[in-house]
Design a protein around this motif. Structure first.
Motif, short mmCIF file in Angstrom:
data_model
loop_
_atom_site.label_atom_id
_atom_site.label_comp_id
_atom_site.label_asym_id
_atom_site.label_seq_id
_atom_site.Cartn_x
_atom_site.Cartn_y
_atom_site.Cartn_z
N ARG A 130 0.81 -1.22 0.00
CA ARG A 130 0.00 0.00 0.00
C ARG A 130 0.85 1.28 0.00
O ARG A 130 0.43 2.30 -0.54
CB ARG A 130 -0.93 0.02 1.21
N HIS A 131 2.00 1.24 0.61
CA HIS A 131 2.81 2.45 0.74
C HIS A 131 3.97 2.48 -0.26
O HIS A 131 4.01 3.32 -1.15
CB HIS A 131 3.33 2.56 2.18
N CYS A 132 4.90 1.57 -0.12
CA CYS A 132 6.14 1.60 -0.91
C CYS A 132 5.89 1.28 -2.38
O CYS A 132 6.38 1.99 -3.27
CB CYS A 132 7.16 0.64 -0.32
N VAL A 133 5.13 0.22 -2.65
CA VAL A 133 4.88 -0.17 -4.04
C VAL A 133 3.95 0.85 -4.70
O VAL A 133 4.18 1.26 -5.84
CB VAL A 133 4.32 -1.61 -4.13
N ALA A 134 2.93 1.29 -3.98
CA ALA A 134 2.01 2.29 -4.54
C ALA A 134 2.76 3.59 -4.84
O ALA A 134 2.52 4.23 -5.88
CB ALA A 134 0.85 2.54 -3.58
N ASP A 135 3.66 4.00 -3.96
CA ASP A 135 4.46 5.21 -4.18
C ASP A 135 5.32 5.06 -5.43
O ASP A 135 5.43 5.98 -6.24
CB ASP A 135 5.33 5.49 -2.95
N ALA A 136 5.90 3.90 -5.61
CA ALA A 136 6.73 3.65 -6.80
C ALA A 136 5.86 3.67 -8.06
O ALA A 136 6.30 4.15 -9.11
CB ALA A 136 7.45 2.31 -6.67
N ALA A 137 4.63 3.18 -7.96
CA ALA A 137 3.73 3.19 -9.12
C ALA A 137 3.40 4.61 -9.53
O ALA A 137 3.33 4.92 -10.74
CB ALA A 137 2.46 2.42 -8.80
N VAL A 138 3.23 5.49 -8.57
CA VAL A 138 2.95 6.89 -8.87
C VAL A 138 4.15 7.54 -9.56
O VAL A 138 4.00 8.30 -10.51
CB VAL A 138 2.58 7.66 -7.58
N LYS A 139 5.35 7.20 -9.08
CA LYS A 139 6.57 7.77 -9.66
C LYS A 139 6.83 7.21 -11.06
O LYS A 139 7.41 7.88 -11.90
CB LYS A 139 7.77 7.49 -8.76
N GLY A 140 6.41 5.95 -11.27
CA GLY A 140 6.57 5.33 -12.58
C GLY A 140 8.02 4.94 -12.88
O GLY A 140 8.86 4.86 -11.99
N GLY A 141 8.27 4.67 -14.14
CA GLY A 141 9.62 4.30 -14.56
C GLY A 141 10.00 2.92 -14.09
O GLY A 141 9.16 2.06 -13.82
N SER A 142 11.30 2.71 -13.96
CA SER A 142 11.81 1.40 -13.58
C SER A 142 11.62 1.11 -12.09
O SER A 142 11.73 -0.03 -11.67
CB SER A 142 13.29 1.29 -13.94
N GLU A 143 11.32 2.14 -11.30
CA GLU A 143 11.16 1.95 -9.86
C GLU A 143 10.01 1.00 -9.53
O GLU A 143 10.11 0.18 -8.64
CB GLU A 143 10.95 3.29 -9.15
N ILE A 144 8.91 1.09 -10.29
CA ILE A 144 7.78 0.20 -10.03
C ILE A 144 8.16 -1.24 -10.30
O ILE A 144 7.81 -2.13 -9.52
CB ILE A 144 6.51 0.61 -10.82
N ASP A 145 8.90 -1.48 -11.37
CA ASP A 145 9.33 -2.85 -11.67
C ASP A 145 10.22 -3.39 -10.55
O ASP A 145 10.08 -4.55 -10.15
CB ASP A 145 10.09 -2.90 -13.00
N ALA A 146 11.11 -2.56 -10.05
CA ALA A 146 12.00 -2.98 -8.96
C ALA A 146 11.22 -3.29 -7.70
O ALA A 146 11.48 -4.29 -7.02
CB ALA A 146 13.05 -1.90 -8.69
N LYS A 147 10.22 -2.45 -7.38
CA LYS A 147 9.42 -2.68 -6.16
C LYS A 147 8.56 -3.93 -6.28
O LYS A 147 8.40 -4.68 -5.31
CB LYS A 147 8.54 -1.46 -5.85
N VAL A 148 7.99 -4.16 -7.45
CA VAL A 148 7.18 -5.37 -7.65
C VAL A 148 8.06 -6.60 -7.54
O VAL A 148 7.69 -7.60 -6.90
CB VAL A 148 6.43 -5.31 -9.00
N GLU A 149 9.24 -6.56 -8.14
CA GLU A 149 10.16 -7.69 -8.05
C GLU A 149 10.58 -7.94 -6.59
O GLU A 149 10.61 -9.07 -6.12
CB GLU A 149 11.40 -7.44 -8.90
N GLU A 150 10.87 -6.86 -5.88
CA GLU A 150 11.25 -6.95 -4.47
C GLU A 150 10.12 -7.58 -3.64
O GLU A 150 10.36 -8.49 -2.84
CB GLU A 150 11.57 -5.54 -3.97
N ALA A 151 8.89 -7.13 -3.87
CA ALA A 151 7.74 -7.68 -3.14
C ALA A 151 7.52 -9.14 -3.50
O ALA A 151 7.22 -9.97 -2.63
CB ALA A 151 6.48 -6.85 -3.43
N THR A 152 7.67 -9.47 -4.78
CA THR A 152 7.50 -10.86 -5.22
C THR A 152 8.50 -11.79 -4.55
O THR A 152 8.15 -12.87 -4.08
CB THR A 152 7.63 -10.95 -6.75
#
Length: 121
Positions: free
Chosen positions: A90-112
């Motif tokens: 809800r916080h870290c991954v959602a924040d990365a999604a708002v920022k966009g770019g490669s950060e969201i991919d990194a956060k999703v991979e990290e969460a996975t």
């Protein structure tokens, strides 16, 4: 920089610095920040369960009774981990999604990967 209890230095600007062996994520706050006191209370209760296990072994308690307590402690930790994961999403991954770019991919991979580690336990 300020010195922490462990002797490591922490930035004086309110961000958190990674300790040796940590992933190096620096944020002013993490997803669990608003529930920090509740989480600490929950972890202290789990710590009490573990201390209870030590006492049970020390007092030569029946094996099955100890295993029952191990199961309860394990479930408590799993429940805590699931709550922490939800807050991370809800916080870290959602924040990365708002920022966009490669950060969201990194956060999703990290969460996975974190979910994978939880499933192996």
């Amino acid at each position: 920089m300020t010195t922490t209890e462990a002797g490591a230095t922490a930035p004086s600007d309110g961000t958190t610095a990674a300790l040796p062996g940590e992933t190096g994520h620096e944020h002013a706050t993490y997803g669990y920040h608003k529930q920090k006191d509740e989480h600490l209370k929950r972890l202290r209760r789990i710590e009490g369960q573990i201390r209870g296990l030590q006492r049970m072994v020390d007092e030569d308690t029946y094996c099955i009774d100890i295993l029952t307590q191990v199961s309860a402690s394990t479930k408590a930790l799993q429940s805590f981990a699931l709550q922490l994961l939800e807050e991370h999403l809800r916080h870290c991954v959602a924040d990365a999604a708002v920022k966009g770019g490669s950060e969201i991919d990194a956060k999703v991979e990290e969460a996975t990967k974190a979910i994978g580690r939880l499933l192996r336990t």
